[in-house]
Design a protein around this motif. Structure first.
Motif, mmCIF file in Angstrom:
data_model
loop_
_atom_site.group_PDB
_atom_site.id
_atom_site.type_symbol
_atom_site.label_atom_id
_atom_site.label_comp_id
_atom_site.label_asym_id
_atom_site.label_seq_id
_atom_site.Cartn_x
_atom_site.Cartn_y
_atom_site.Cartn_z
ATOM 1 N N ASN A 60 0.870 -1.186 0.000
ATOM 2 C CA ASN A 60 0.000 0.000 0.000
ATOM 3 C C ASN A 60 0.909 1.238 0.000
ATOM 4 O O ASN A 60 1.575 1.530 1.002
ATOM 5 C CB ASN A 60 -0.916 -0.013 1.219
ATOM 6 N N THR A 61 0.931 1.980 -1.101
ATOM 7 C CA THR A 61 1.779 3.160 -1.239
ATOM 8 C C THR A 61 0.899 4.373 -1.517
ATOM 9 O O THR A 61 0.399 4.543 -2.632
ATOM 10 C CB THR A 61 2.797 2.993 -2.384
ATOM 11 N N GLY A 62 0.692 5.173 -0.502
ATOM 12 C CA GLY A 62 -0.115 6.381 -0.684
ATOM 13 C C GLY A 62 -1.537 6.100 -1.079
ATOM 14 O O GLY A 62 -2.178 6.914 -1.760
ATOM 15 N N GLY A 63 -2.060 4.931 -0.666
ATOM 16 C CA GLY A 63 -3.429 4.564 -1.001
ATOM 17 C C GLY A 63 -3.551 3.717 -2.238
ATOM 18 O O GLY A 63 -4.635 3.181 -2.511
ATOM 19 N N TYR A 64 -2.454 3.567 -3.005
ATOM 20 C CA TYR A 64 -2.476 2.708 -4.188
ATOM 21 C C TYR A 64 -2.002 1.312 -3.795
ATOM 22 O O TYR A 64 -0.889 1.147 -3.268
ATOM 23 C CB TYR A 64 -1.586 3.288 -5.288
ATOM 24 N N VAL A 65 -2.851 0.316 -4.038
ATOM 25 C CA VAL A 65 -2.622 -1.051 -3.578
ATOM 26 C C VAL A 65 -2.150 -1.914 -4.748
ATOM 27 O O VAL A 65 -2.713 -1.847 -5.848
ATOM 28 C CB VAL A 65 -3.907 -1.646 -2.964
ATOM 29 N N ARG A 66 -1.109 -2.734 -4.461
ATOM 30 C CA ARG A 66 -0.598 -3.678 -5.461
ATOM 31 C C ARG A 66 -0.534 -5.071 -4.823
ATOM 32 O O ARG A 66 -0.098 -5.231 -3.675
ATOM 33 C CB ARG A 66 0.798 -3.280 -5.935
#
Length: 307
Positions: free
Chosen positions: A247-253
């Motif tokens: 989770n990076t700044g709200g972007y999920v991978r």
């Protein structure tokens, strides 16, 4: 008798007596000093100087006198005009500097200030009406600010900054895709437009404050950038296989252990994520503070360290 001594005797012819011609009644040169004096100016229309007497038998000296008289009259009128102008100037200055009227310079400054104030007001009205004139409608800032991170389904990562004097200017950062920055404006409480230098102009509709519907059919959703109720970074399992979530700044991978990406998504709020998987399907995941992710397809992931 003495009084009869000068009379001719009877039979004598009387002697012819020749007298010298009398001098002109008015000398046109002698009164010059008096006429040019400003002490007692002679008003026009008073009949002075008398018109020159002319006749066919006028001699050259008489004509010269008439010419001098005409020149004198012109000089006298010019002197009267200068005298009148001087008097008017003095009276005007006395009027301007009287206690009942402000000085001329002060009135000019007041007039200049009025012009500047009117110009400033016109500038403000023009600036306020720019957005309305461009959009064709009255500008009304939207109730929810568009500032923040947005995404389509997790793959796109644009960000919007809303600001300006009226809060209706938009700046869209497209650097994630190496695209130029786009600019736009809010046109009403629920509509806006953005001009992309490499794609053109598009209008948008604000749906619920967290969804943007574009005129080309695209949909952007707001990304939650705060802290989730549980840190989802790390390894997860469904009991059969393992997945790694970041989770990076709200972007999920979501990736496999070997690094292969199998899903992209974003955080909707502090306890909900949305992920689209390459195998098919987009699912919502509810983050449990106890270390679980419960998906909308009834699958549950857990942290192997905690469970």
């Amino acid at each position: 008798m003495p009084e009869l001594a000068g009379l001719p005797l009877p039979g004598e012819q009387p002697q012819r007596v020749v007298h010298r011609c009398r001098e002109p009644f008015l000398d046109a040169v002698a009164p010059r000093k008096a006429l040019v004096s400003f002490d007692q100016p002679i008003p026009f229309g008073s009949g002075w100087p008398p018109p020159a007497r002319t006749s066919a038998a006028t001699s050259a000296p008489a004509r010269a006198s008439n010419s001098a008289r005409n020149r004198l009259t012109q000089r006298t009128r010019a002197a009267h005009r200068r005298h009148a102008r001087g008097w008017n100037t003095l009276e005007r200055l006395r009027y301007e500097w009287s206690t009942d009227h402000p000085p001329l310079e002060e009135r000019q400054i007041m007039k200049l200030l009025r012009v500047l104030l009117v110009g400033a007001l016109a500038t403000v009205l023009t600036t306020v009406g720019v957005g309305a004139a461009e959009a064709g409608t009255a500008v009304a800032p939207n109730a929810t600010s568009l500032t923040g991170n947005w995404t389509d389904n997790g793959s796109a990562m644009p960000s919007i900054i809303q600001g300006g004097v009226g809060g209706d200017n938009l700046v869209v950062n497209m650097s994630f895709a190496n695209r130029p920055t786009a600019f736009g404006k809010v046109t009403s409480a629920t509509t806006f437009f953005v001009t992309f230098p490499d794609a053109g102009r598009f209008t948008g509709t604000i749906l619920g404050g967290d969804v943007l519907q574009w005129s080309n059919g695209s949909v952007w959703r707001r990304v939650f950038t705060g802290q989730l109720v549980h840190d989802i970074n790390g390894s997860w399992t469904d009991g059969i296989s393992f997945r790694r979530v970041t989770n990076t700044g709200g972007y999920v991978r979501v990736t496999l252990d070997n690094g292969t990406q199998v899903g992209v998504g974003f955080a909707r709020n502090a306890s909900t994520i949305e992920v689209s998987f390459t195998a098919g399907g987009t699912f919502l995941g509810t983050v449990d503070p106890n270390g679980f992710i419960r998906w909308s397809n009834n699958t549950t992931w857990s942290h192997p360290i905690l469970h």
